[in-house]
Design a protein around this motif. Sequence first.
Motif, PDB file in Angstrom:
ATOM      1  N   PRO A  21     -11.786  -6.198   0.102  1.00 31.24           N
ATOM      2  CA  PRO A  21     -12.639  -5.043   0.409  1.00 31.24           C
ATOM      3  C   PRO A  21     -13.850  -5.381   1.278  1.00 31.24           C
ATOM      4  O   PRO A  21     -14.253  -4.565   2.095  1.00 31.24           O
ATOM      5  CB  PRO A  21     -13.103  -4.574  -0.968  1.00 31.24           C
ATOM      6  N   ALA A  22     -14.435  -6.605   1.119  1.00 34.97           N
ATOM      7  CA  ALA A  22     -15.686  -6.880   1.838  1.00 34.97           C
ATOM      8  C   ALA A  22     -15.459  -7.629   3.155  1.00 34.97           C
ATOM      9  O   ALA A  22     -16.404  -8.092   3.780  1.00 34.97           O
ATOM     10  CB  ALA A  22     -16.621  -7.680   0.936  1.00 34.97           C
ATOM     11  N   ARG A  23     -14.191  -7.704   3.575  1.00 37.63           N
ATOM     12  CA  ARG A  23     -13.841  -8.510   4.746  1.00 37.63           C
ATOM     13  C   ARG A  23     -14.714  -8.186   5.964  1.00 37.63           C
ATOM     14  O   ARG A  23     -15.199  -9.088   6.644  1.00 37.63           O
ATOM     15  CB  ARG A  23     -12.359  -8.287   5.074  1.00 37.63           C
ATOM     16  N   ASP A  24     -14.932  -6.911   6.221  1.00 44.20           N
ATOM     17  CA  ASP A  24     -15.676  -6.547   7.436  1.00 44.20           C
ATOM     18  C   ASP A  24     -17.087  -6.049   7.159  1.00 44.20           C
ATOM     19  O   ASP A  24     -17.736  -5.501   8.038  1.00 44.20           O
ATOM     20  CB  ASP A  24     -14.889  -5.457   8.199  1.00 44.20           C
ATOM     21  N   ASP A  25     -17.551  -6.249   5.934  1.00 40.25           N
ATOM     22  CA  ASP A  25     -18.888  -5.771   5.567  1.00 40.25           C
ATOM     23  C   ASP A  25     -19.875  -6.954   5.670  1.00 40.25           C
ATOM     24  O   ASP A  25     -19.976  -7.783   4.775  1.00 40.25           O
ATOM     25  CB  ASP A  25     -18.827  -5.217   4.132  1.00 40.25           C
ATOM     26  N   VAL A  26     -20.607  -7.023   6.781  1.00 40.58           N
ATOM     27  CA  VAL A  26     -21.450  -8.193   7.067  1.00 40.58           C
ATOM     28  C   VAL A  26     -22.534  -8.373   5.996  1.00 40.58           C
ATOM     29  O   VAL A  26     -22.777  -9.485   5.517  1.00 40.58           O
ATOM     30  CB  VAL A  26     -22.085  -8.064   8.474  1.00 40.58           C
ATOM     31  N   ALA A  27     -23.198  -7.267   5.629  1.00 41.12           N
ATOM     32  CA  ALA A  27     -24.305  -7.355   4.655  1.00 41.12           C
ATOM     33  C   ALA A  27     -23.800  -7.867   3.310  1.00 41.12           C
ATOM     34  O   ALA A  27     -24.376  -8.782   2.713  1.00 41.12           O
ATOM     35  CB  ALA A  27     -24.952  -5.987   4.489  1.00 41.12           C
ATOM     36  N   ARG A  84     -21.124  -9.564   2.805  1.00 43.20           N
ATOM     37  CA  ARG A  84     -20.634 -10.939   2.944  1.00 43.20           C
ATOM     38  C   ARG A  84     -21.787 -11.932   2.733  1.00 43.20           C
ATOM     39  O   ARG A  84     -21.665 -12.902   2.016  1.00 43.20           O
ATOM     40  CB  ARG A  84     -20.011 -11.118   4.312  1.00 43.20           C
ATOM     41  N   ASP A  85     -22.937 -11.655   3.351  1.00 38.61           N
ATOM     42  CA  ASP A  85     -24.087 -12.560   3.218  1.00 38.61           C
ATOM     43  C   ASP A  85     -24.554 -12.638   1.773  1.00 38.61           C
ATOM     44  O   ASP A  85     -24.867 -13.706   1.255  1.00 38.61           O
ATOM     45  CB  ASP A  85     -25.250 -12.093   4.108  1.00 38.61           C
ATOM     46  N   ARG A  86     -24.603 -11.472   1.123  1.00 33.48           N
ATOM     47  CA  ARG A  86     -25.056 -11.434  -0.259  1.00 33.48           C
ATOM     48  C   ARG A  86     -24.096 -12.225  -1.171  1.00 33.48           C
ATOM     49  O   ARG A  86     -24.523 -13.030  -1.981  1.00 33.48           O
ATOM     50  CB  ARG A  86     -25.144  -9.966  -0.716  1.00 33.48           C
ATOM     51  N   PHE A  87     -22.809 -11.994  -0.948  1.00 33.43           N
ATOM     52  CA  PHE A  87     -21.819 -12.685  -1.788  1.00 33.43           C
ATOM     53  C   PHE A  87     -21.856 -14.200  -1.542  1.00 33.43           C
ATOM     54  O   PHE A  87     -21.718 -14.996  -2.461  1.00 33.43           O
ATOM     55  CB  PHE A  87     -20.409 -12.143  -1.526  1.00 33.43           C
ATOM     56  N   LEU A  88     -22.032 -14.574  -0.269  1.00 35.80           N
ATOM     57  CA  LEU A  88     -22.069 -16.018   0.030  1.00 35.80           C
ATOM     58  C   LEU A  88     -23.262 -16.676  -0.659  1.00 35.80           C
ATOM     59  O   LEU A  88     -23.172 -17.811  -1.130  1.00 35.80           O
ATOM     60  CB  LEU A  88     -22.106 -16.270   1.544  1.00 35.80           C
ATOM     61  N   GLN A  89     -24.383 -15.940  -0.742  1.00 38.51           N
ATOM     62  CA  GLN A  89     -25.560 -16.479  -1.435  1.00 38.51           C
ATOM     63  C   GLN A  89     -25.261 -16.676  -2.924  1.00 38.51           C
ATOM     64  O   GLN A  89     -25.561 -17.717  -3.502  1.00 38.51           O
ATOM     65  CB  GLN A  89     -26.768 -15.528  -1.245  1.00 38.51           C
ATOM     66  N   THR A 136     -12.895 -10.895  -3.238  1.00 41.79           N
ATOM     67  CA  THR A 136     -13.561  -9.729  -2.636  1.00 41.79           C
ATOM     68  C   THR A 136     -13.776  -9.943  -1.139  1.00 41.79           C
ATOM     69  O   THR A 136     -13.613  -9.029  -0.325  1.00 41.79           O
ATOM     70  CB  THR A 136     -14.932  -9.493  -3.313  1.00 41.79           C
ATOM     71  N   LEU A 137     -14.145 -11.177  -0.770  1.00 42.00           N
ATOM     72  CA  LEU A 137     -14.397 -11.451   0.650  1.00 42.00           C
ATOM     73  C   LEU A 137     -13.113 -11.382   1.476  1.00 42.00           C
ATOM     74  O   LEU A 137     -13.131 -11.071   2.654  1.00 42.00           O
ATOM     75  CB  LEU A 137     -15.041 -12.838   0.814  1.00 42.00           C
ATOM     76  N   ARG A 138     -12.005 -11.702   0.843  1.00 39.75           N
ATOM     77  CA  ARG A 138     -10.720 -11.620   1.548  1.00 39.75           C
ATOM     78  C   ARG A 138     -10.257 -10.176   1.685  1.00 39.75           C
ATOM     79  O   ARG A 138      -9.508  -9.851   2.588  1.00 39.75           O
ATOM     80  CB  ARG A 138      -9.654 -12.372   0.762  1.00 39.75           C
TER      81      ARG A 138
END
Length: 348
Positions: A147-153, A155-160, A143-145
């Motif tokens: 659809p969520a590549r440019d979605d900062v919020a 990205r932080d949630r997924f990284l957590q 997902t980070l690679r």
Amino acid sequence: MSENLLAEFVSAIPMPALLVDQTERIIAANTDATTMLGKNIETRHFATILRQPQVIDAMEQSLRSKGTTRTRHLANDGAQDTTFEVECRYMNGVGAVSAGAVLATFQDVTHLEQASQMRRDFVANVSHELRTPLTALMGFIETLRGPARDDVAARDRFLQIMTDEASRMNRLVDDLLSLNRVESEERVRPKEQLELIGLLQSIINSLRPLAEDAGVELVLSETHGPVSIVGDSDQLRQVFTNLIENGIKYGGSGGRVDVHATASDRDTAMRGPAVRVQVIDKGPGIDPVHLPRLTERFYRADSHRSRQLGGTGLGLAIVKHIVNRHRGRLRVESDLGKGSVFTVILPR
Ligand code: ADP
């Protein structure tokens, strides 16, 4: 060899054994064999006694080829299944007109079967436990690679979430290594002289932040002052940390976890000087159906809650092995709706 001598020889074999000659009749059988296959089996045709097709085949083949064959025989005495490894071994010069005979021996391999089944179950469980967080991690990487590549919020949630899943894998590997170490040391008696009340106080101090975050009061009480025992302080720290953490995690809704230590010169369970440490919570308790299996690896009374709280399902298995190594006892009592008491009894 005379027939008498042959019968004596078969009766001395320390497992069910019988001899079948080229007339295909049983010419000798020991008591273990008659207990398993029935009385008066001598002179009967082997196929009417052995019955299981694979054992009949093995016997026929051995008689024909004059060689050795092996197979399995499954028995059930009404209470449990038993697996035997059957070996049919050809012997020259015995039996009717010395034409040769086959000695069939039945070795009980049930414990080996059970051990290998346990190993298979364990590997399946570990793989399943590792795969769950791994699948989540791979999903989020994807997902980070994309659809969520440019979605900062996002990205932080997924990284957590990914950090949490990676820590879960880390905890699992730590617990597996711990279990392995503890199991391999189980027969080596600990030698260190330690003071248990000080150890409990230090464990409670380090768990206090966790208890405060959960709104749980953590209270140590003792009736005898300092208690000296021989043990392994790192392992006992692990025992009481696991039990108190569980009290906070699963029984925290009761608002309080008590750790109570009593020493006595003649403990009823140990029949000698011992110390009892009880970890008492006033949480939801555990359904009695789960109690006998609670210390099995990966067994959870409430899987959903355990996973939600990041549990590995190995904590109580580790506790049990450490307590065994200390020649102690672990007791679990629980009342649904009232809470649980985990008692560790250690010899002094
Ligand atoms: P986990 O990593 O899941 O906590 P444990 O081996 O420590 O594994 O515990 C096994 C299970 O026993 C837990 O999943 C939980 O369901 C149950 N359990 C342990 N301690 C308590 C407690 N104090 N109150 C209620 N349930 C408990």
